[in-house]
Write a protein that holds these residues in place. Structure first.
Motif, mmCIF file in Angstrom:
data_model
loop_
_atom_site.group_PDB
_atom_site.id
_atom_site.type_symbol
_atom_site.label_atom_id
_atom_site.label_comp_id
_atom_site.label_asym_id
_atom_site.label_seq_id
_atom_site.Cartn_x
_atom_site.Cartn_y
_atom_site.Cartn_z
ATOM 1 N N ASP A 136 23.841 82.805 62.238
ATOM 2 C CA ASP A 136 22.756 81.830 62.128
ATOM 3 C C ASP A 136 22.476 81.137 63.452
ATOM 4 N N THR A 137 23.503 81.025 64.305
ATOM 5 C CA THR A 137 23.345 80.311 65.576
ATOM 6 C C THR A 137 22.808 81.217 66.678
ATOM 7 N N ILE A 192 24.575 75.784 61.379
ATOM 8 C CA ILE A 192 23.758 76.064 62.568
ATOM 9 C C ILE A 192 23.992 74.981 63.612
#
Length: 385
Positions: free
Chosen positions: A32-33, A124
């Motif tokens: 997600d990052t 995140i």
């Protein structure tokens, strides 16, 4: 500052890279990052080949050398207030505490923590790269390091708690200070709390003393709840204390007792009549049969009970016949014994029985007349008194 160093892991095979909920959640935070999915895949390939060196894990940071490049990943640490809420949650829930003491972080802990306002799992922006290659986003080096950490989380979920700011010993020390309550806790979970209690003192020299008198449960305030047999409970507590004393005195030689043996042991302690009746019903025998077994138990425990109840065939009956004949030659009377297995029937209701423990047992009218004897003549003498 707490730091743990993990040796390089061997190359990983195919299939999913993380098996545990914690490892998968960690990799999801990476995916997600990271802005470039190709770099995440390249890092997974590097990690599979064993390119990640020893991993240093400390609060807020992980470090390793990947293909001669230093890679760091910075993880957002929990605040002191978050840790206070998290540890308070664990201390109040014995299931979470039992899991932590078993070196496991239960998946439900993350959900319960989130409900309390503490995000234990990274999200995140919580997994940020710093790599010697100069990349400003996740590169193959930091992605490989994150995949290696996922494997470490499979082995030890405490790695995540350390990354979030506190090590295992620091957490357990805080839980000891919190003093968790065990009220209403299932026995299995309460037993797990033993790790938070100080060690027991060493055993004293010499045989253990007799158990101290137990407090009475009758005539107390408040009264025992309806349906509780206070007299039976008092007896069982006394029986347990005496058994504990015997185990301490005889261990490791004290044998495990069968249900039949333990029933005879309890009956031999002269419990109240209602308790004796309950023991007989539970074992499916008549009260007089249980009383006979209890009296046998007083003569020699398991061996005496076996002599009373077991019928078997010794391996050397001729030798035993000769030994008994020699003993009878020294005693009055001219009856010839009739043997059935390990039992020699004498005059009237008298018998001598040979036990598996190598002792002779005198029996009259179906009752043991005394303890077992190595010498048949001595056992025979018990029948003459």
């Amino acid at each position: 500052m707490t730091e743990r160093i993990f040796a390089p892991l061997p190359p990983a095979g195919g299939g999913a890279f993380a098996r545990s909920n914690w490892g998968r959640a960690w990799l999801k935070a990476l995916e997600d990052t990271a802005l470039d999915g190709a770099q995440v895949k390249a890092g997974r390939r590097l990690a599979r080949t064993g390119a990640v060196g020893a991993v240093s894990v400390r609060p807020g940071r992980i470090t390793a050398v990947v293909h001669d490049v230093r890679a760091d990943v910075v993880v957002q640490r929990l605040s002191d207030a978050d840790w206070e809420r998290l540890l308070g949650l664990v201390a109040d829930r014995a299931g979470h505490l039992a899991a932590l003491l078993d070196r496991d972080v239960p998946p439900g802990l993350a959900e319960d923590a989130a409900a309390s306002g503490v995000e234990l799992l990274p999200g995140i922006g919580d997994v940020e790269p710093e790599c010697g290659c100069g990349a400003w986003d996740h590169c193959a080096h930091t992605a490989a390091l994150c995949h290696q950490v996922a494997r470490l989380l499979d082995q030890d979920p405490f790695v995540l708690l350390l990354l979030r700011g506190r090590g295992e010993e620091e957490i357990l020390a805080a839980l000891r200070t919190a003093g968790p309550s065990t009220a209403g806790v299932p026995a299995r979970e309460a037993f797990a709390l033993r790790a938070l209690t100080p060690p027991l003192p060493p055993l004293p020299d010499g045989p253990p003393p007799a158990p101290a008198p137990l407090p009475s449960l009758t005539g107390t305030e408040p009264a025992p709840p309806a349906g509780l047999d206070a007299a039976a409970l008092e007896f069982l507590a006394a029986a347990a204390a005496e058994l504990a004393r015997r185990l301490l005195a005889e261990a490791p030689d004290a044998p495990d007792l069968t249900l039949r043996q333990d029933t005879a042991r309890l009956a031999a302690m002269a419990p109240p009549a209602p308790v004796t009746e309950r023991l007989a019903r539970a074992h499916g025998c008549a009260p007089d049969e249980l009383a006979r077994a209890a009296r046998a138990w007083t003569h020699g425990g398991p061996a005496a009970l076996a002599a009373l109840e077991d019928a078997w065939s010794p391996a050397e009956p001729e030798r035993l016949d000769a030994e008994l004949s020699s003993a009878l030659a020294e005693s009055p009377g001219d009856g010839r014994p009739r043997r059935e297995g390990n039992r020699w029937h004498l005059d009237g209701s008298a018998e001598l029985r040979y036990g598996r423990d190598g002792r002779w047992w005198a029996v009259r009218d179906g009752e043991l007349a005394g303890p077992g004897e190595r010498d048949a003549a001595v056992a025979l003498g018990l029948l003459m008194t």
